[in-house]
Structure formats: C-alpha cells, structure tokens
Motif scaffolding. Structure first.
Motif, PDB file in Angstrom:
ATOM      1  N   ASN A  89       0.833  -1.197   0.000  1.00 59.84           N
ATOM      2  CA  ASN A  89       0.000   0.000   0.000  1.00 59.84           C
ATOM      3  C   ASN A  89       0.878   1.261   0.000  1.00 59.84           C
ATOM      4  O   ASN A  89       0.462   2.304   0.469  1.00 59.84           O
ATOM      5  CB  ASN A  89      -0.921  -0.022   1.223  1.00 59.84           C
ATOM      6  CG  ASN A  89      -2.065   0.940   1.081  1.00 59.84           C
ATOM      7  OD1 ASN A  89      -2.495   1.233  -0.021  1.00 59.84           O
ATOM      8  ND2 ASN A  89      -2.552   1.444   2.197  1.00 59.84           N
ATOM      9  N   SER A 104       0.428   4.876   1.853  1.00 59.71           N
ATOM     10  CA  SER A 104       0.915   4.731   3.226  1.00 59.71           C
ATOM     11  C   SER A 104       1.142   6.088   3.870  1.00 59.71           C
ATOM     12  O   SER A 104       1.384   7.091   3.195  1.00 59.71           O
ATOM     13  CB  SER A 104       2.222   3.926   3.248  1.00 59.71           C
ATOM     14  OG  SER A 104       3.270   4.687   2.688  1.00 59.71           O
ATOM     15  N   SER A 105       1.070   6.105   5.161  1.00 58.75           N
ATOM     16  CA  SER A 105       1.314   7.336   5.914  1.00 58.75           C
ATOM     17  C   SER A 105       2.714   7.872   5.628  1.00 58.75           C
ATOM     18  O   SER A 105       2.913   9.078   5.477  1.00 58.75           O
ATOM     19  CB  SER A 105       1.131   7.061   7.407  1.00 58.75           C
ATOM     20  OG  SER A 105       1.455   8.196   8.152  1.00 58.75           O
ATOM     21  N   TRP A 106       3.683   6.947   5.538  1.00 56.66           N
ATOM     22  CA  TRP A 106       5.066   7.354   5.258  1.00 56.66           C
ATOM     23  C   TRP A 106       5.156   8.154   3.956  1.00 56.66           C
ATOM     24  O   TRP A 106       5.704   9.239   3.927  1.00 56.66           O
ATOM     25  CB  TRP A 106       5.972   6.120   5.193  1.00 56.66           C
ATOM     26  CG  TRP A 106       7.360   6.428   4.730  1.00 56.66           C
ATOM     27  CD1 TRP A 106       8.375   6.970   5.469  1.00 56.66           C
ATOM     28  CD2 TRP A 106       7.895   6.244   3.418  1.00 56.66           C
ATOM     29  NE1 TRP A 106       9.504   7.131   4.697  1.00 56.66           N
ATOM     30  CE2 TRP A 106       9.234   6.689   3.429  1.00 56.66           C
ATOM     31  CE3 TRP A 106       7.372   5.737   2.223  1.00 56.66           C
ATOM     32  CZ2 TRP A 106      10.058   6.642   2.303  1.00 56.66           C
ATOM     33  CZ3 TRP A 106       8.188   5.691   1.115  1.00 56.66           C
ATOM     34  CH2 TRP A 106       9.516   6.145   1.157  1.00 56.66           C
ATOM     35  N   ASN A 137       8.865  -0.284   0.655  1.00 54.29           N
ATOM     36  CA  ASN A 137       8.843  -1.179   1.814  1.00 54.29           C
ATOM     37  C   ASN A 137      10.016  -0.966   2.753  1.00 54.29           C
ATOM     38  O   ASN A 137       9.865  -1.055   3.968  1.00 54.29           O
ATOM     39  CB  ASN A 137       8.820  -2.641   1.373  1.00 54.29           C
ATOM     40  CG  ASN A 137       7.441  -3.069   0.940  1.00 54.29           C
ATOM     41  OD1 ASN A 137       6.519  -2.274   0.868  1.00 54.29           O
ATOM     42  ND2 ASN A 137       7.300  -4.327   0.617  1.00 54.29           N
TER      43      ASN A 137
END
Length: 153
Positions: free
Chosen positions: A27, A31-33, A96
């Motif tokens: 995702n 993603s928040s990142w 990732n």
C-alpha cells in the motif's frame, strides 16, 4: 507470426513485473510514510502512474518482440533480466524498506539500461526503437521525483 508469439510472451512477463511490483510495494503510495513525504511539485496524480506504466509496458513488449526476433544475443537477455530485477526491485527498496537513496540508485541503473537498449539497438530496429522512448522519458521523470524526495526529506 513469431513476432506475435514474442509479443504475447513479453506482454505476460512485463505485466507480470508490474503486478509483482505492485504486490511488493503493498500500500506504499497510500501509506502514511509516503503521504507525509515532501514530494516534488511536478509529481503526477496517482492514477497517472498506472496508466503510464501500462502504456510503457505495452510499448516495451512490442519493442522486445521485435528485438528478440532480430537475433537474440546474450547481451539482450542480460539487459532484459537486469531491467526486470531493477524495475520490480525499486518498489521494494523505496516503498517497503524506505531506502530513498538506494531507490534513487536503483532507478538510475534502470534508466541506464533502458538508454543502452535505445542506443545500442537503434540501428537494428530503426524507427521501431522509438517504442522504448516512453519508458526512457518516464524514467527521467521518475528519477527527478526520487531525487527530489531524497534531497528534501
């Protein structure tokens, strides 16, 4: 008829690479990142990435079918395999592992390989060598996006 067979094989491999890349990034783009990264002002909207990569892989599949048909060499095989690994691997490294600098190195190497394809086989394929141009141009944009994120985060 052989060209069509090669095209279908490369279509499956290249779209398989896209699917594997999406699976590896999970995702990532949502993603928040990633959402909180300082991204380049010229970052395209998310939907454009899927459309661009689908078009690029279609053109690249045609390109590879013509190149494969011409007289396959070990160099073409090696370049294609490296291209596959780097293309898929970037998703894992960037989304990732959050290794932005390593991601930049991976995408720079991928760009170099695509440029080698374009340059080394332009005489063999003639105007058909233009089929790899969208891939190369998109990678130039992707390099700038990755570089911006690396510099400003």
């Amino acid at each position: 008829m052989k060209i069509l067979k090669y095209f279908l094989v490369f279509l499956i491999i290249n779209f398989g690479a896209l699917a594997l890349g999406v699976w590896l990034m999970q995702n990532g783009p949502q993603s928040s990142w990633y959402l909180h990264l300082n991204k380049a002002p010229w970052t395209p909207p998310g939907w454009l990435f899927g459309a661009a990569w689908s078009s690029i892989m279609l053109c690249f599949s045609i390109y590879m079918a013509f190149l494969w048909h011409k007289n396959l060499t070990e160099k073409v095989k090696a370049l294609f395999v490296l291209q596959f690994i780097l293309n898929v691997g970037w998703n894992l490294v960037f989304f990732n592992l959050y290794l932005i600098g390593l991601g930049l190195l991976v995408i720079l190497l991928l760009t170099a390989i695509i440029c080698i394809f374009q340059y080394d086989y332009r005489k063999v394929l003639g105007l058909k060598s233009l089929l790899i141009t969208p891939y190369m141009l998109w990678l130039f944009i992707a390099n700038s996006l990755n570089l911006y994120i690396w510099l400003y985060n």
